[in-house]
Design a protein around this motif. Structure first.
Motif, PDB file in Angstrom:
ATOM      1  N   CYS A   1      -3.690  -1.810  -9.871  1.00 49.84           N
ATOM      2  CA  CYS A   1      -3.852  -1.549  -8.440  1.00 49.84           C
ATOM      3  C   CYS A   1      -5.310  -1.287  -8.084  1.00 49.84           C
ATOM      4  O   CYS A   1      -6.161  -1.044  -8.945  1.00 49.84           O
ATOM      5  CB  CYS A   1      -3.012  -0.346  -8.014  1.00 49.84           C
ATOM      6  SG  CYS A   1      -3.594   1.234  -8.671  1.00 49.84           S
TER       7      CYS A   1
ATOM      8  N   SER B   1       0.849  -1.192   0.000  1.00 45.21           N
ATOM      9  CA  SER B   1       0.000   0.000   0.000  1.00 45.21           C
ATOM     10  C   SER B   1       0.883   1.240   0.000  1.00 45.21           C
ATOM     11  O   SER B   1       1.806   1.345   0.804  1.00 45.21           O
ATOM     12  CB  SER B   1      -0.912  -0.007   1.231  1.00 45.21           C
ATOM     13  OG  SER B   1      -1.522   1.262   1.427  1.00 45.21           O
TER      14      SER B   1
ATOM     15  N   ALA C   1       2.561  -0.832  -6.680  1.00 42.66           N
ATOM     16  CA  ALA C   1       1.735  -1.030  -5.487  1.00 42.66           C
ATOM     17  C   ALA C   1       0.446  -1.773  -5.814  1.00 42.66           C
ATOM     18  O   ALA C   1      -0.072  -1.723  -6.930  1.00 42.66           O
ATOM     19  CB  ALA C   1       1.415   0.320  -4.852  1.00 42.66           C
ATOM     20  N   ASP C   2      -0.078  -2.453  -4.801  1.00 46.30           N
ATOM     21  CA  ASP C   2      -1.370  -3.140  -4.919  1.00 46.30           C
ATOM     22  C   ASP C   2      -2.520  -2.224  -4.534  1.00 46.30           C
ATOM     23  O   ASP C   2      -3.629  -2.346  -5.059  1.00 46.30           O
ATOM     24  CB  ASP C   2      -1.378  -4.380  -4.019  1.00 46.30           C
ATOM     25  CG  ASP C   2      -0.241  -5.321  -4.346  1.00 46.30           C
ATOM     26  OD1 ASP C   2      -0.229  -5.873  -5.467  1.00 46.30           O
ATOM     27  OD2 ASP C   2       0.656  -5.499  -3.496  1.00 46.30           O
TER      28      ASP C   2
END
Length: 326
Positions: free
Chosen positions: A226, A171, A196-197
């Motif tokens: 994401c 995150s 990033a997710d």
């Protein structure tokens, strides 16, 4: 009613800077302040404290000066339930600090972080056994663009973190600070965001950073993989998921005392909801609720609403939610 966010066993790690905050008397110019109120601030440690307050087992990983301010940071975070065994103390570099000057409900920050212990983080910092142990057990790891900006070595550390193989949810909150990026290439931050997710961005800062605040355009520029959260100040928060599904939840009506720290609280609520696998609407509502609690106090962080209040509002109808005032 039992709180489903408590005792989840979920593990979060927050990596980034913490600082001592010195707040002057509201309405008084900095040069006229005779005494300051001292507390602990910093984006990632605010999120760590917010997650811990919501029952998520959370570690904060960073570097601090081996000084009184550093010891206060550790004591403050431990008092808020955050695990700090991965923190490295530096005997030569100081703990950073910032001074808050407030007029008419608006605050101006004066930062003193050049040469700080946190700015000395580098890719090798991730190789420390204490850090590896915590990352290895993490379900979510959170950081921000502030850490990418405080030094080139810290940016390299986040690039390595983002590009390495991992099992956790990464995150990243943009937290765009133009002053920190003056005369610097923001491409390292773009790389971290694209890896990033979960990406959290304020609409106003997105407009400055990326030239657009449109969630669909931002999602495309980030690669589309994401879960993107775009927060439009006191108005609404929008999520776009990798498949393109869009969810929007209006913010609560809040009698704002101080806005600093609300974005970090929102991130903590959203991530706690993510770890609990709540429906997307409830993740956004939990973010709004934790942000509202901070907006209503003069500090950068605040205790969340009681579990029964949270559960009632998470399950409320859209009409009940819209009518809620803090």
């Amino acid at each position: 009613m039992p709180d489903p966010l408590a005792e989840t066993g979920a593990t979060a790690v927050c990596i980034g800077e913490a600082m001592i905050m010195l707040a002057g008397t509201p309405g008084t110019a900095l040069e006229d302040v005779e005494s300051f109120r001292r507390s602990v601030g910093g984006a990632e440690c605010n999120v760590a404290g917010g997650l811990a307050a919501l029952g998520v087992a959370t570690s904060w990983v960073s570097r601090l000066g081996d000084d009184g301010f550093g010891r206060q940071v550790l004591r403050d975070l431990q008092g808020r339930g955050v695990e700090v065994g991965g923190v490295e103390l530096d005997p030569d570099r100081p703990t950073a600090l910032y001074v808050k000057e407030s007029f008419d409900g608006r605050s101006r920050m004066h930062y003193y972080r050049t040469g700080s212990a946190a700015a000395a983080m580098d890719p090798g910092f991730l190789d420390r056994p204490a850090v590896q142990d915590r990352l290895g057990s993490a379900q979510v790891v959170h950081t921000t663009g502030i850490t990418a900006a405080i030094s080139a070595t810290a940016a390299d550390m986040l690039t390595r973190l983002a590009e390495a193989s991992h099992d956790f949810i990464l995150s990243v909150d943009l937290n765009w600070r133009p002053v920190l990026w003056r005369d610097k290439d923001p491409e390292p931050l773009w790389r971290v965001l694209r890896a990033a997710d979960v990406v959290l961005i304020g609409a106003d800062e997105a407009l400055v950073f990326a030239g657009t605040k449109d969630p669909a355009e931002l999602h495309e520029r980030l690669g589309g993989r994401c879960t993107l959260v775009v927060k439009d100040d006191a108005h609404t928060a929008v999520v776009l998921e990798p498949g393109g599904r869009r969810t929007e939840v209006p913010a609560l009506t809040v009698n704002v005392v101080e806005p600093v720290g609300a974005g970090d609280a929102f991130a903590a609520g959203f991530l706690a909801g993510t770890l609990q696998d709540l429906p997307m609407k409830q993740r956004l509502r939990l973010g709004h609720l934790t942000a509202a609690a901070v907006l209503a106090v003069p500090e950068d962080h605040a205790a969340p609403f009681e579990p029964e209040v949270r559960e009632r509002l998470l399950a409320a109808s859209d009409e009940e939610w819209a009518a809620t005032k803090v």
